[in-house]
Design an enzyme around this catalytic site. Sequence first.
Site, PDB file in Angstrom:
ATOM      1  NE  ARG A 261      -3.777  -2.226   2.347  1.00 19.88           N
ATOM      2  CZ  ARG A 261      -4.672  -2.512   3.287  1.00 19.88           C
ATOM      3  NH1 ARG A 261      -4.825  -1.695   4.315  1.00 19.88           N
ATOM      4  NH2 ARG A 261      -5.404  -3.617   3.207  1.00 19.88           N
ATOM      5  NE  ARG A 276      -1.268   4.462   9.023  1.00 19.02           N
ATOM      6  CZ  ARG A 276      -2.548   4.081   9.040  1.00 19.02           C
ATOM      7  NH1 ARG A 276      -3.096   3.592   7.936  1.00 19.02           N
ATOM      8  NH2 ARG A 276      -3.277   4.191  10.133  1.00 19.02           N
ATOM      9  CD  GLU A 348      -8.158  -1.333  10.897  1.00 17.79           C
ATOM     10  OE1 GLU A 348      -8.106  -2.171   9.969  1.00 17.79           O
ATOM     11  OE2 GLU A 348      -8.103  -0.101  10.705  1.00 17.79           O
ATOM     12  CB  SER A 351     -11.102  -3.891   8.669  1.00 18.44           C
ATOM     13  OG  SER A 351     -12.262  -3.131   8.420  1.00 18.44           O
ATOM     14  NE  ARG A 391      -1.922  -1.727  11.261  1.00 23.12           N
ATOM     15  CZ  ARG A 391      -2.742  -0.699  11.131  1.00 23.12           C
ATOM     16  NH1 ARG A 391      -3.863  -0.659  11.822  1.00 23.12           N
ATOM     17  NH2 ARG A 391      -2.456   0.281  10.309  1.00 23.12           N
TER      18      ARG A 391
END
Length: 427
Positions: A261, A276, A348, A351, A391
Amino acid sequence: MHDLKYIRENPADFDAALARRGDDPVSARILELDERRRALQTEVQMGQARRNEASKAIGKAKGQGDEETAQALMAEVAELKQKLPTLEEEERQVGEELKNALAVIPNLPAADVPAGADESDNLEVATWGQPRDFDFAPQEHADIGPALGMDFETGVRMSGARFTFLRGQMARLHRALGQFMLDHQTGNHGYVECNPPVLVQDEAMYGTDKLPKFAEDSFRTTDDLWLIPTAEVSLSSSVMGEIVEEAALPMRLTALTLCFRSEAGSAGRDTRGFIRQHQFEKCELVSITKPEDSDAEHERMAAAAESVLQALELPYRKMLLCTGDMGFGARKTYDLEVWLPGQGSYREISSISNTGDFQARRMNARFRPDGEAKGTQFVHTLNGSGLAVGRTLVAVIENYQQADGSVTIPDILQPYMGGVTTLEPQN
């Protein structure tokens, strides 16, 4: 993609549902384009029919010696041949404009999704586990990670910001987490392990609603392939353009892949540490279901993701996202947020979304109900992280850290670590 028939029959309801997401009404524009396209289609069809009819009549008129009629018909056919390509091109352009307009409209939220503007309006629906009571001040992973093999400097030096080089037992722990997740989802929750491509064509990205709206969030190669931002793209696209039999549903697929990403929309956020990254690994869950089964499948998928956190004994909370915080393609989303004691907050880690038939319409993915020879229906697609490996690594480091900078390996992971029970600082 949205059902044009639904918009035609329920324009006010469609706009009201978009308004819940904070979006402007669009039905008038969509219906205008739809009417223009259908009018042009009718004009083209009538022109083609008249051209064919007149062409046949020319021979008949000539056979009867009626040269005047034959000449008039020939002139009419010539005019239609000149006019029709222009009409066909106009129809194509309006159709493309309609498709593009539909492609950037987000999915409609489910009725039980709470209204809200942003993440502050999300609803906590459950919590699990009790955050550990430390007898020292817990540190963030970015502070204790380097001594354990989380090499930020080398990653940045060779690749730039948001890249990390994992070494030694830290790399092994990362691998152990991914392998455990795959084994857990296939062995305990019935997901079929897959090893899909991480390079895909435009059609796969478009079908899973990553294009055209979010092109800047992904990386594209020089030969026009896309590096997947999530294995959802590859796994969901496995039914792209297909008609599957009802008996094959539900399809439950999982894959542990690299993901890429650009984080174009996250400039300045989480620049420190391993939260991230441009390149990361994720154990993805995808389900392909019948429409009437997707709500129950959504709950099942969330439970499958939660069970990983429970097995690792990581405290977390389950959030139902509000209308203003849901992703573009979702009709309903749960976020799982793991407790990070170093940050003193929940973050988070997964999801889980039900997209309904939104992606299926874009992919033209359908199923044939039992006993029906011709009729088909669009499938429903669901996706979720089970979990994001990086994560989860961060969560393990922060929750299992010790006062001396070491990290205890969770019991469930120790068989994957070859007997290693603790990560020890190396400097």
